[in-house]
Design a protein around this motif. Structure first.
Motif, PDB file in Angstrom:
ATOM      1  N   SER A  72       0.803  -1.224   0.000  1.00 41.29           N
ATOM      2  CA  SER A  72       0.000   0.000   0.000  1.00 41.29           C
ATOM      3  C   SER A  72       0.829   1.265   0.000  1.00 41.29           C
ATOM      4  N   GLN A  73       2.166   1.110   0.067  1.00 38.87           N
ATOM      5  CA  GLN A  73       3.047   2.272   0.126  1.00 38.87           C
ATOM      6  C   GLN A  73       3.742   2.457  -1.213  1.00 38.87           C
ATOM      7  N   ASP A  74       4.012   3.728  -1.560  1.00 38.34           N
ATOM      8  CA  ASP A  74       4.840   3.982  -2.728  1.00 38.34           C
ATOM      9  C   ASP A  74       6.302   3.935  -2.300  1.00 38.34           C
ATOM     10  N   SER A  75       7.221   4.072  -3.264  1.00 39.03           N
ATOM     11  CA  SER A  75       8.639   3.926  -2.974  1.00 39.03           C
ATOM     12  C   SER A  75       9.146   4.961  -1.987  1.00 39.03           C
ATOM     13  N   LYS A  76       8.552   6.150  -1.971  1.00 36.96           N
ATOM     14  CA  LYS A  76       9.020   7.207  -1.085  1.00 36.96           C
ATOM     15  C   LYS A  76       8.633   6.955   0.369  1.00 36.96           C
ATOM     16  N   SER A  77       7.528   6.264   0.573  1.00 40.17           N
ATOM     17  CA  SER A  77       7.055   6.048   1.937  1.00 40.17           C
ATOM     18  C   SER A  77       7.391   4.655   2.459  1.00 40.17           C
ATOM     19  N   ALA A  78       8.216   3.904   1.692  1.00 38.66           N
ATOM     20  CA  ALA A  78       8.588   2.558   2.126  1.00 38.66           C
ATOM     21  C   ALA A  78       9.613   2.596   3.247  1.00 38.66           C
ATOM     22  N   GLY A  79      10.344   3.713   3.386  1.00 33.48           N
ATOM     23  CA  GLY A  79      11.371   3.838   4.417  1.00 33.48           C
ATOM     24  C   GLY A  79      10.864   3.566   5.814  1.00 33.48           C
ATOM     25  N   PRO A  80       9.766   4.218   6.244  1.00 33.52           N
ATOM     26  CA  PRO A  80       9.240   3.947   7.590  1.00 33.52           C
ATOM     27  C   PRO A  80       8.866   2.486   7.813  1.00 33.52           C
ATOM     28  N   ILE A  81       8.333   1.814   6.769  1.00 35.92           N
ATOM     29  CA  ILE A  81       7.987   0.405   6.899  1.00 35.92           C
ATOM     30  C   ILE A  81       9.249  -0.433   7.098  1.00 35.92           C
ATOM     31  N   LYS A  82      10.317  -0.063   6.390  1.00 37.41           N
ATOM     32  CA  LYS A  82      11.594  -0.771   6.525  1.00 37.41           C
ATOM     33  C   LYS A  82      12.081  -0.727   7.967  1.00 37.41           C
ATOM     34  N   TRP A  83      12.090   0.455   8.547  1.00 39.59           N
ATOM     35  CA  TRP A  83      12.608   0.595   9.904  1.00 39.59           C
ATOM     36  C   TRP A  83      11.638   0.007  10.928  1.00 39.59           C
ATOM     37  N   LEU A  84      10.352  -0.020  10.584  1.00 40.11           N
ATOM     38  CA  LEU A  84       9.383  -0.677  11.461  1.00 40.11           C
ATOM     39  C   LEU A  84       9.667  -2.175  11.534  1.00 40.11           C
ATOM     40  N   MET A  85      10.013  -2.783  10.397  1.00 37.48           N
ATOM     41  CA  MET A  85      10.347  -4.208  10.370  1.00 37.48           C
ATOM     42  C   MET A  85      11.613  -4.480  11.179  1.00 37.48           C
ATOM     43  N   VAL A  86      12.599  -3.604  11.038  1.00 38.09           N
ATOM     44  CA  VAL A  86      13.848  -3.760  11.789  1.00 38.09           C
ATOM     45  C   VAL A  86      13.580  -3.681  13.292  1.00 38.09           C
ATOM     46  N   LEU A  87      12.772  -2.690  13.697  1.00 38.54           N
ATOM     47  CA  LEU A  87      12.451  -2.526  15.118  1.00 38.54           C
ATOM     48  C   LEU A  87      11.633  -3.704  15.648  1.00 38.54           C
ATOM     49  N   LEU A  88      10.742  -4.244  14.812  1.00 35.41           N
ATOM     50  CA  LEU A  88       9.950  -5.405  15.215  1.00 35.41           C
ATOM     51  C   LEU A  88      10.857  -6.591  15.529  1.00 35.41           C
ATOM     52  N   LEU A  89      11.793  -6.885  14.628  1.00 31.13           N
ATOM     53  CA  LEU A  89      12.698  -8.014  14.834  1.00 31.13           C
ATOM     54  C   LEU A  89      13.603  -7.772  16.042  1.00 31.13           C
ATOM     55  N   LEU A  90      14.009  -6.530  16.242  1.00 31.35           N
ATOM     56  CA  LEU A  90      14.827  -6.200  17.406  1.00 31.35           C
ATOM     57  C   LEU A  90      14.050  -6.448  18.700  1.00 31.35           C
ATOM     58  N   ALA A  91      12.798  -6.012  18.728  1.00 34.01           N
ATOM     59  CA  ALA A  91      11.968  -6.185  19.928  1.00 34.01           C
ATOM     60  C   ALA A  91      11.725  -7.662  20.225  1.00 34.01           C
ATOM     61  N   VAL A  92      11.469  -8.451  19.178  1.00 34.36           N
ATOM     62  CA  VAL A  92      11.227  -9.884  19.382  1.00 34.36           C
ATOM     63  C   VAL A  92      12.493 -10.568  19.887  1.00 34.36           C
ATOM     64  N   ALA A  93      13.650 -10.192  19.321  1.00 35.08           N
ATOM     65  CA  ALA A  93      14.914 -10.794  19.741  1.00 35.08           C
ATOM     66  C   ALA A  93      15.202 -10.499  21.208  1.00 35.08           C
ATOM     67  N   ILE A  94      14.967  -9.260  21.626  1.00 32.59           N
ATOM     68  CA  ILE A  94      15.186  -8.891  23.029  1.00 32.59           C
ATOM     69  C   ILE A  94      14.217  -9.654  23.929  1.00 32.59           C
ATOM     70  N   SER A  95      12.967  -9.756  23.497  1.00 36.37           N
ATOM     71  CA  SER A  95      11.953 -10.451  24.297  1.00 36.37           C
ATOM     72  C   SER A  95      12.247 -11.934  24.442  1.00 36.37           C
ATOM     73  N   SER A  96      12.958 -12.500  23.462  1.00 33.56           N
ATOM     74  CA  SER A  96      13.252 -13.931  23.505  1.00 33.56           C
ATOM     75  C   SER A  96      14.217 -14.297  24.628  1.00 33.56           C
ATOM     76  N   GLN A  97      14.824 -13.282  25.248  1.00 29.81           N
ATOM     77  CA  GLN A  97      15.752 -13.538  26.350  1.00 29.81           C
ATOM     78  C   GLN A  97      15.106 -13.399  27.728  1.00 29.81           C
ATOM     79  N   ASN A  98      13.904 -12.821  27.777  1.00 34.54           N
ATOM     80  CA  ASN A  98      13.314 -12.566  29.092  1.00 34.54           C
ATOM     81  C   ASN A  98      11.799 -12.764  29.127  1.00 34.54           C
ATOM     82  N   ILE A  99      11.044 -12.006  28.333  1.00 35.68           N
ATOM     83  CA  ILE A  99       9.586 -12.106  28.375  1.00 35.68           C
ATOM     84  C   ILE A  99       9.125 -13.504  27.958  1.00 35.68           C
TER      85      ILE A  99
END
Length: 438
Positions: free
Chosen positions: A90-117
């Protein structure tokens, strides 16, 4: 030449030459054992003796792999991937940047949670990452960045936060071994001791975000072939998945057993019908196969570690280094950290390294005049050094297991080398500074 240095060097060179890690570990262990005076028979005997030390971890990962496949059968990961793909579409090429960093942050949050939560460690990676490969590739995200993000989430929490795996590493292993070897750790705040090294990991993550910021292309046809889209899922299967994950979490906390937690989760999937009884055997086998490579490498690493212990050359390595130290705390701290790096890269586990080096580093640190807080920092940092960046570490094997699902991510050059450069070098510098000022 010191047997530990030779063994680690051979293992690393063979790995960089794309020799399989298990073969590299065996070759390094046998060479190190023979150089350490064990002979061929003694080296093989020590290696075989150490294999059992990795069996529990390997079995845990195999069962967690079966649990992960069952979660995948529920469609939980595919539901997330479909949602992410819809956002990308649903995003054009100019607005794909925020989605990219959202995916990175999602994986980071899951990785951190895998050690404690939800302390399932690396088992979430082959479950969550392969369904997201299509999305990550559509966004042209460099997988080396994802490897660094996952490694950060797998290592930093246990070396700083005293909960989950961090409680085991910081309290039961680090503080216990420092205390047993003569340092007074009464009223020591272990998180305070590891704060500056943890900031080094944060610095490495920020550098990785910059290093791998540019787009990188992957063959989408390979991903579509190896990870077909459109897995079936429904609100019921997603609810069962949530219940199974919660039950596994509770059992792990209650009985302190990843094996039983994963088994309970798998049974819930079977009883609910998400995994049919006639499919249970095949799915269980598939999950164990998915994690089998990691398990075999961990077993081989345990054998490698036992050979290094049997040679007695770890102490010899430290003793030889004392000639360079003199009475200099700065040189002493640096030498201890470098030795810890070498040992951990060879063993592949910071949890296994700390008991080995604490017996030598604690008396040496006391003799050089380091405070108990600084000694805790030195031993903890020396143990953590090399975890990210070792070919035999689960912190590198896990990311590769997910990112190489379509054969487009090399374990050594796309996971091991990037994580080594971005984490071990900053951790070495920050740990050295911390030891001098604490």
């Amino acid at each position: 030449m010191n047997a530990v240095v030779a063994a680690v060097g051979i293992m690393l060179v063979l790995s960089l030459c794309r020799v399989h890690v298990v073969v590299a570990l065996i070759a390094g262990a046998i060479t190190g054992g023979m150089l350490g005076g064990l002979g061929l028979d003694g080296s093989l005997s020590a290696f075989n003796k150490g294999l059992g030390g990795g069996a529990t971890v390997a079995l845990s990962y195999a069962l967690l792999g079966a649990f992960a496949v069952a979660i995948g059968k529920s469609g939980l990961a595919n539901a997330l991937a479909d949602r992410a793909l819809a956002l990308v579409g649903s995003q054009d090429s100019k607005s794909a940047g925020p989605i990219k960093w959202l995916m990175v942050l999602l994986l980071l949050a899951v990785a951190i949670s895998s050690q404690n939560i939800l302390p399932i460690h690396i088992a979430f990676i082959p479950l969550l990452v392969p369904p997201l490969l299509f999305v990550l590739s559509k966004l042209e995200i460099d997988r080396r960045l994802i490897a660094c993000v996952l490694a950060f989430g797998l290592v930093t929490p246990y070396m700083f936060l005293p909960v989950g795996f961090g409680s085991i590493f910081l309290k039961e292993i680090l503080l216990a071994n420092v205390s047993q070897n003569g340092a007074d750790v009464t009223n020591i705040n272990v998180s305070q001791a590891m704060l500056i090294p943890a900031l080094g990991m944060c610095a490495g993550l920020l550098i990785a975000l910059f290093s791998y910021r540019k787009p990188r292309n992957y063959d989408l046809r390979k991903i579509e072939r190896d990870e077909p889209r459109g897995a079936r899922y429904s609100p019921l299967t997603l609810l069962v998945a949530a219940i199974a994950v919660a039950a596994a979490f509770v059992v792990q906390l209650w009985l302190d057993s990843m094996i039983l937690g994963a088994l309970v989760g798998f049974v819930i999937f079977s009883v609910s019908g998400v995994v049919r009884w006639r499919e249970a055997d095949d799915l269980f086998t598939e999950g164990m196969k998915m994690m089998a490579m990691i398990g075999f490498i961990m077993i081989a690493a345990a054998g490698f570690a036992e050979v290094m212990r049997a040679t007695g050359e770890v102490k010899a390595l430290v003793d030889a280094s004392t000639a360079w130290i003199g009475n200099s705390k700065a040189i002493g701290a640096l030498v201890m950290l470098v030795v810890g790096l070498l040992v951990t890269i060879g063993i592949g586990s910071s949890f296994s390294t700390v008991p080995i080096i604490a017996a030598i580093f604690v008396p040496l640190g006391l003799e050089l005049g380091f405070s108990p807080l600084a000694i805790v920092c030195l031993v903890g940092t020396a143990g953590a050094l090399g975890d990210a960046g070792s070919p035999a570490s689960d912190s590198t094997l896990g990311p590769t297991a997910g990112l190489n699902a379509d054969g487009q991510h090399n374990h050594i050059w796309d996971t091991v080398v990037p994580t080594f450069l971005h984490y071990n070098l900053p951790l070495l510098g920050f740990g050295w500074v911390a030891a001098l000022i604490l």
